[in-house]
Design a protein around this motif. Structure first.
Motif, PDB file in Angstrom:
ATOM      1  N   THR A  48       0.830  -1.201   0.000  1.00  0.00           N
ATOM      2  CA  THR A  48       0.000   0.000   0.000  1.00  0.00           C
ATOM      3  C   THR A  48       0.868   1.256   0.000  1.00  0.00           C
ATOM      4  O   THR A  48       1.826   1.344   0.769  1.00  0.00           O
ATOM      5  N   CYS A  49       0.508   2.204  -0.848  1.00  0.00           N
ATOM      6  CA  CYS A  49       1.181   3.502  -0.891  1.00  0.00           C
ATOM      7  C   CYS A  49       0.119   4.594  -0.801  1.00  0.00           C
ATOM      8  O   CYS A  49      -0.852   4.574  -1.559  1.00  0.00           O
ATOM      9  N   ILE A  50       0.304   5.527   0.128  1.00  0.00           N
ATOM     10  CA  ILE A  50      -0.587   6.681   0.217  1.00  0.00           C
ATOM     11  C   ILE A  50       0.260   7.940   0.132  1.00  0.00           C
ATOM     12  O   ILE A  50       1.043   8.247   1.030  1.00  0.00           O
ATOM     13  N   TYR A  51       0.120   8.646  -0.982  1.00  0.00           N
ATOM     14  CA  TYR A  51       0.775   9.938  -1.158  1.00  0.00           C
ATOM     15  C   TYR A  51      -0.105  11.007  -0.512  1.00  0.00           C
ATOM     16  O   TYR A  51      -1.326  11.005  -0.694  1.00  0.00           O
ATOM     17  N   ALA A  76       0.377   7.009 -10.878  1.00  0.00           N
ATOM     18  CA  ALA A  76       0.485   5.712 -10.207  1.00  0.00           C
ATOM     19  C   ALA A  76      -0.746   5.374  -9.368  1.00  0.00           C
ATOM     20  O   ALA A  76      -1.047   4.197  -9.141  1.00  0.00           O
ATOM     21  N   ALA A  77      -1.465   6.394  -8.913  1.00  0.00           N
ATOM     22  CA  ALA A  77      -2.554   6.166  -7.963  1.00  0.00           C
ATOM     23  C   ALA A  77      -3.753   5.475  -8.610  1.00  0.00           C
ATOM     24  O   ALA A  77      -4.116   5.757  -9.753  1.00  0.00           O
ATOM     25  N   ASP A  78      -4.367   4.599  -7.830  1.00  0.00           N
ATOM     26  CA  ASP A  78      -5.601   3.930  -8.247  1.00  0.00           C
ATOM     27  C   ASP A  78      -6.819   4.788  -7.945  1.00  0.00           C
ATOM     28  O   ASP A  78      -7.876   4.602  -8.554  1.00  0.00           O
ATOM     29  N   GLU A  79      -6.691   5.700  -6.988  1.00  0.00           N
ATOM     30  CA  GLU A  79      -7.827   6.520  -6.586  1.00  0.00           C
ATOM     31  C   GLU A  79      -7.341   7.836  -5.996  1.00  0.00           C
ATOM     32  O   GLU A  79      -6.194   7.958  -5.569  1.00  0.00           O
ATOM     33  N   LEU A  80      -8.244   8.801  -5.984  1.00  0.00           N
ATOM     34  CA  LEU A  80      -7.968  10.128  -5.423  1.00  0.00           C
ATOM     35  C   LEU A  80      -8.863  10.351  -4.220  1.00  0.00           C
ATOM     36  O   LEU A  80     -10.074  10.135  -4.285  1.00  0.00           O
ATOM     37  N   MET A  81      -8.265  10.794  -3.114  1.00  0.00           N
ATOM     38  CA  MET A  81      -9.021  11.125  -1.917  1.00  0.00           C
ATOM     39  C   MET A  81      -8.846  12.608  -1.621  1.00  0.00           C
ATOM     40  O   MET A  81      -7.736  13.084  -1.414  1.00  0.00           O
ATOM     41  N   ARG A 168     -10.734  11.983 -13.445  1.00  0.00           N
ATOM     42  CA  ARG A 168     -11.931  11.700 -14.227  1.00  0.00           C
ATOM     43  C   ARG A 168     -11.555  11.261 -15.643  1.00  0.00           C
ATOM     44  O   ARG A 168     -12.139  10.322 -16.184  1.00  0.00           O
ATOM     45  N   ALA A 169     -10.589  11.941 -16.237  1.00  0.00           N
ATOM     46  CA  ALA A 169     -10.166  11.588 -17.591  1.00  0.00           C
ATOM     47  C   ALA A 169      -9.596  10.175 -17.645  1.00  0.00           C
ATOM     48  O   ALA A 169      -9.739   9.471 -18.654  1.00  0.00           O
ATOM     49  N   ALA A 170      -8.966   9.757 -16.538  1.00  0.00           N
ATOM     50  CA  ALA A 170      -8.383   8.411 -16.477  1.00  0.00           C
ATOM     51  C   ALA A 170      -9.385   7.363 -16.009  1.00  0.00           C
ATOM     52  O   ALA A 170      -9.050   6.171 -15.952  1.00  0.00           O
ATOM     53  N   GLY A 171     -10.601   7.783 -15.672  1.00  0.00           N
ATOM     54  CA  GLY A 171     -11.615   6.852 -15.199  1.00  0.00           C
ATOM     55  C   GLY A 171     -11.325   6.281 -13.825  1.00  0.00           C
ATOM     56  O   GLY A 171     -11.787   5.182 -13.494  1.00  0.00           O
ATOM     57  N   LYS A 172     -10.589   7.031 -13.006  1.00  0.00           N
ATOM     58  CA  LYS A 172     -10.244   6.566 -11.664  1.00  0.00           C
ATOM     59  C   LYS A 172     -11.205   7.165 -10.642  1.00  0.00           C
ATOM     60  O   LYS A 172     -11.635   8.305 -10.794  1.00  0.00           O
ATOM     61  N   ASN A 264      -5.482  -2.138   3.112  1.00  0.00           N
ATOM     62  CA  ASN A 264      -5.933  -2.554   1.784  1.00  0.00           C
ATOM     63  C   ASN A 264      -4.863  -2.244   0.748  1.00  0.00           C
ATOM     64  O   ASN A 264      -4.354  -1.125   0.700  1.00  0.00           O
ATOM     65  N   PRO A 265      -4.523  -3.200  -0.100  1.00  0.00           N
ATOM     66  CA  PRO A 265      -3.494  -2.958  -1.116  1.00  0.00           C
ATOM     67  C   PRO A 265      -3.922  -1.861  -2.096  1.00  0.00           C
ATOM     68  O   PRO A 265      -5.109  -1.609  -2.312  1.00  0.00           O
ATOM     69  N   GLY A 266      -2.932  -1.205  -2.680  1.00  0.00           N
ATOM     70  CA  GLY A 266      -3.198  -0.212  -3.702  1.00  0.00           C
ATOM     71  C   GLY A 266      -2.449   1.077  -3.453  1.00  0.00           C
ATOM     72  O   GLY A 266      -1.713   1.221  -2.471  1.00  0.00           O
ATOM     73  N   THR A 267      -2.645   2.030  -4.354  1.00  0.00           N
ATOM     74  CA  THR A 267      -1.977   3.323  -4.280  1.00  0.00           C
ATOM     75  C   THR A 267      -3.029   4.423  -4.299  1.00  0.00           C
ATOM     76  O   THR A 267      -3.919   4.427  -5.150  1.00  0.00           O
ATOM     77  N   VAL A 268      -2.919   5.344  -3.344  1.00  0.00           N
ATOM     78  CA  VAL A 268      -3.881   6.433  -3.197  1.00  0.00           C
ATOM     79  C   VAL A 268      -3.136   7.760  -3.232  1.00  0.00           C
ATOM     80  O   VAL A 268      -2.059   7.888  -2.640  1.00  0.00           O
ATOM     81  N   LEU A 269      -3.708   8.735  -3.926  1.00  0.00           N
ATOM     82  CA  LEU A 269      -3.249  10.109  -3.802  1.00  0.00           C
ATOM     83  C   LEU A 269      -4.252  10.847  -2.926  1.00  0.00           C
ATOM     84  O   LEU A 269      -5.424  10.994  -3.281  1.00  0.00           O
TER      85      LEU A 269
END
Length: 298
Positions: A48-51, A76-81, A168-172, A264-269
């Motif tokens: 897990t990576c959280i920027y 790199a991020a899978d989602e934006l918070m 949004r453009a990347a569909g994330k 939870n695995p994944g990368t978040v910005l």
């Protein structure tokens, strides 16, 4: 809100009034394009990576901040918070209109001493804030929006708007840590004396507001966390109830979210107001105190 005594606050409130601006909902002429390298931190484990990116909600048009490590993190991020999801941000105006009115009108002359009142009237100019019918915190928000507009800051040029378009453009997916109502209730539920203190200090020092906001934006652009912390924190301890509600308690809640998300695995910005990522009670400091490894990556 009940009637409260006007609390003089002539000394030392200027910085805190300016520091509130990037902590509010997106504040409402272009300037020459400028390059910015805002500070960003990373919390990670094996999967897990959280920027954590410090943002300015409103910026001069043409500010170029989405490059280098920030661009890499967004890619790199899978989602934006964000603090607020785009859907919640769209509802903020209606929520403000519902929460802002007072139970009974109260003239500004009854709220502000003469010097602060004169400064407030200069800021108000030809605008009609309808302030007599609004709670003190709501007037403070409108003052912040006016200062931002006069400083040629635009939410359309802010970091959140840019990141939202990118994801949004990347569909994330894009999510929010808070609701619009919860964010505005931070101010609505401040005790009356604290609200009045903030209002008086902000009005009394309004002539310095643009220069303070400019200093904050420059520190943010340089990625100068120490300078930014000084701007945010120089006077904040003089209004402890506001600091607790608007900065410390929120950072504590957000640190709990980060710790849960690390499972939870994944990368978040994660992109939140820059004032939340600097200082002794910052989000990185809280996470380090909990035993997580936090390192600055830009």
């Amino acid at each position: 809100m009940k009637h409260v005594r006007t609390i003089p606050g002539r000394h030392g409130g200027r910085r805190f009034a300016a520091a509130l601006l990037p902590l509010l909902l997106a504040a409402c002429g272009a300037r020459p394009a400028t390059e910015a390298r805002p500070a960003m931190w990373l919390v990670e484990d094996a999967d897990t990576c959280i920027y954590m990116l410090g943002t300015m909600h409103a910026l001069p048009a043409g500010t170029d901040w989405n490059r280098g490590k920030v661009a890499e993190a967004a890619n790199a991020a899978d989602e934006l918070m964000l603090e607020l999801s785009p859907e919640q941000l769209a509802e903020a105006g209606a929520v403000f209109q519902k929460l802002a009115p007072r139970d009974k009108p109260l003239a500004m002359e009854a709220r502000l001493p003469a010097k602060a009142l004169a400064a407030y009237r200069r800021l108000e100019g030809g605008s009609d804030f309808g302030s007599d019918k609004l709670d003190d915190w709501a007037i403070l928000v409108l003052m912040g929006q006016k200062v931002a507009a006069e400083a040629e800051l635009s939410p359309a040029a802010g970091v959140e708007a840019g990141l939202t378009a990118t994801f949004r453009a990347a569909g994330k997916p894009i999510s929010g840590l808070e609701s619009a109502k919860a964010q505005l209730m931070l101010f609505e539920t401040l005790d009356a004396a604290t609200q009045r203190t903030l209002l008086v200090r902000a009005a009394d020092n309004i002539d310095h507001a643009q220069s303070d906001v400019d200093a904050m934006a420059k520190a943010w652009s340089r990625g100068d966390a120490d300078a930014l912390a000084k701007v945010v924190n120089e006077d904040v301890d003089r209004v402890p109830a506001a600091r607790k509600a608007i900065i410390t308690d929120r950072n504590r809640r957000w640190s709990e979210w980060v710790k849960r998300r690390m499972d939870n695995p994944g990368t978040v910005l994660m992109a939140v107001g820059a004032g939340h990522l600097v200082g002794q009670d910052s989000l990185p400091a809280m996470l380090e105190a909990e035993g997580l490894t936090v390192r600055r990556v830009q």
